[in-house]
Write a protein that holds these residues in place. Sequence first.
Motif: not given
Lengths: 271, 391
Positions: A216-227
Amino acid sequence: MATQPAPGPAVRGGFLRGLRVQANVVGALLMRELHTRYGRENIGYLWMIGEPLTFAGAIAILHSGHTTEYSGGMNALPFATLGYCVFIIFRGIFNRAEGALEANMPLLYHKMVTVFDIMLSRTLLEGCGTFVCLVIIMSLMTSLGFSQPPERPLYLLLGVFFMIWFSFSASLLIVAGTHDNRLLGRFVHPFTYIMMPISGAFYQMKWIPKPYQDWLWWWPMTQIFELVRYGYFRSGITTYFDLSYLTCSCLILMLLGMLSLRIVRNKVHLS
Amino acid sequence: MNMHGIITPAPDREMLRRRRRPVARALAWARQKRMFLLLVVLPSLLVAGYYYLIASDQYESEAHFMVRAAESTPVAGTGLGQVLSAAAGPSQSQTEAMSVADYMTSHDIVQSLQEKLDLVGRFRRPEADFFSRLHGDPVTPEKLLKFYSKQVKVRYRSDDGITTLEVRSFRPQDSYDIARTLLALGEQRVNALNVRSYNDALALARRQLREAEEGVARSQVALTRFRQSRGDIDPQGSGQAQIGLVSTLTQNLSAARAQLSAMTGVIRPDSPQYIATSRRVRALEAQVAAQSGRLAGGGTAIAADLGDYEDLRIRQEFAAKRYETAAASFEKAREQAQKQQLYVVRIVDANMPVKSLYPERGRIVLTVILGLLLVYAIGWLIIAGVREHAA
């Protein structure tokens, strides 16, 4: 590819003039979009904010029974609402990309209106509307005591910016892809629905067991939500997002989108 | 300009182009591509020049360790359960491992390292180049910590519970020393935590044990004092003897009385035999009365003694039982505390680096070039789009 005009002093003037014209075009498209979509009856274009607000409000009411506290200040209610508010930024921009070209086809008779302008104006409209909605609903929650005010507002803004950027780049790809491919257009809405549970809007990366987490880490959206969560909640963590990766992936997506627009541009038949 | 000017250039222009020197042509080309050169080629060259010509080698020493309690083994996260239980906090062993990692990135350990190893001097080796060395005079602790956290990476992996320690510096020996010292300091800190938690856990049990001991001693002293004051080692035994004596006397008395009543009809009351028997009866009666009195009478009666004695005995028994329980629970607490002892398990010990692996020059330069190309391409597309509007 368009040939570059010969370099010289005229170019700079040409660029600035072009910029002025483009700003006017985008502004005009914005106003036109507002009028065609919301009209002037009742609250008029305030529906731009009202529409997402009703969605987000419904989600908030659904989650109002949850009083679980995941960790310091991260309650279920603001958690879900924030996730949803950021998600509708994506949904609004991404879903409306399909068929945007067909709706505005007549406008392309004008030489100065480009597909890029149409997409940009829509993105600005949706982005601003949903962002204002986010601010309103989170302020409401804070004033009612359901959540804390945002802990790191700059990071929250950065997250929202990334979401708008990512959605815009994706919508360029969609508009180019669905122009002469009706089949692809059929998949846009289902894709958005599928994204809702798996995009990270309603879960934290740290709840996900290891191998899936790395995928999941590679999918930018998950990172955006974490941010975004890091920006909003005191107990947000920096472990699961990487700003350089986010920037890079958004840049690549945008490049692909703009290139595909250039390819499609020559195929647009003004029928 | 004639019609053919486009296809075949005018002769005078042809001559001019032929005569152009290559330098001028290169300049013209450069002017035409100046944005690309300025935004992509120049920064790339600068970055590559710095990394390949100026940047000093850095050596990395790496160590892996685990923090474990004696009883628990690190459990990898299970699938669905972990996802569903939203409030799954870190487990005990995780917290401890994280605390060690946290300590290793704190100002506390930086200060210890500075005292032990002269960290500032090691980060300022003459072979370190201007951009990668530690600056400032004097170096504030905050600045040192910032630099330190750039050079030393401590990563805790939650799935297998291993903490990875990576130390970079300008000399192999320095990296090695710092890594070794870090491990040693981490172990020391864990041991200090252990001693403290061990003492805390045992303090209560130990106090209870001491109180029980005192209770036992007190009851023993009371018993001894009682025996001394009464001149009686075992009131219970002497009570038994007394009862035996009284019953014997009573038997004798009844026998004597029977003899007397048998004589009464036969012998005259003034005969010596009769007198003697009746005297014996009287004497026995007196004896029985006296001894029975001693058994359960007033002041120094045996019954009272025996009561006091029994009381003391019961107290002593209670104290002994309490002592046993306290001793058992102390033992248990000690076992428990022993089980919760943490220790640092070194999985991979620090290595002495031989070849410099950092900075990763190729990777950095490639990243910069690709990134700049990406930005340039997008910028070019956007600018071209803007220019279209002016057309």
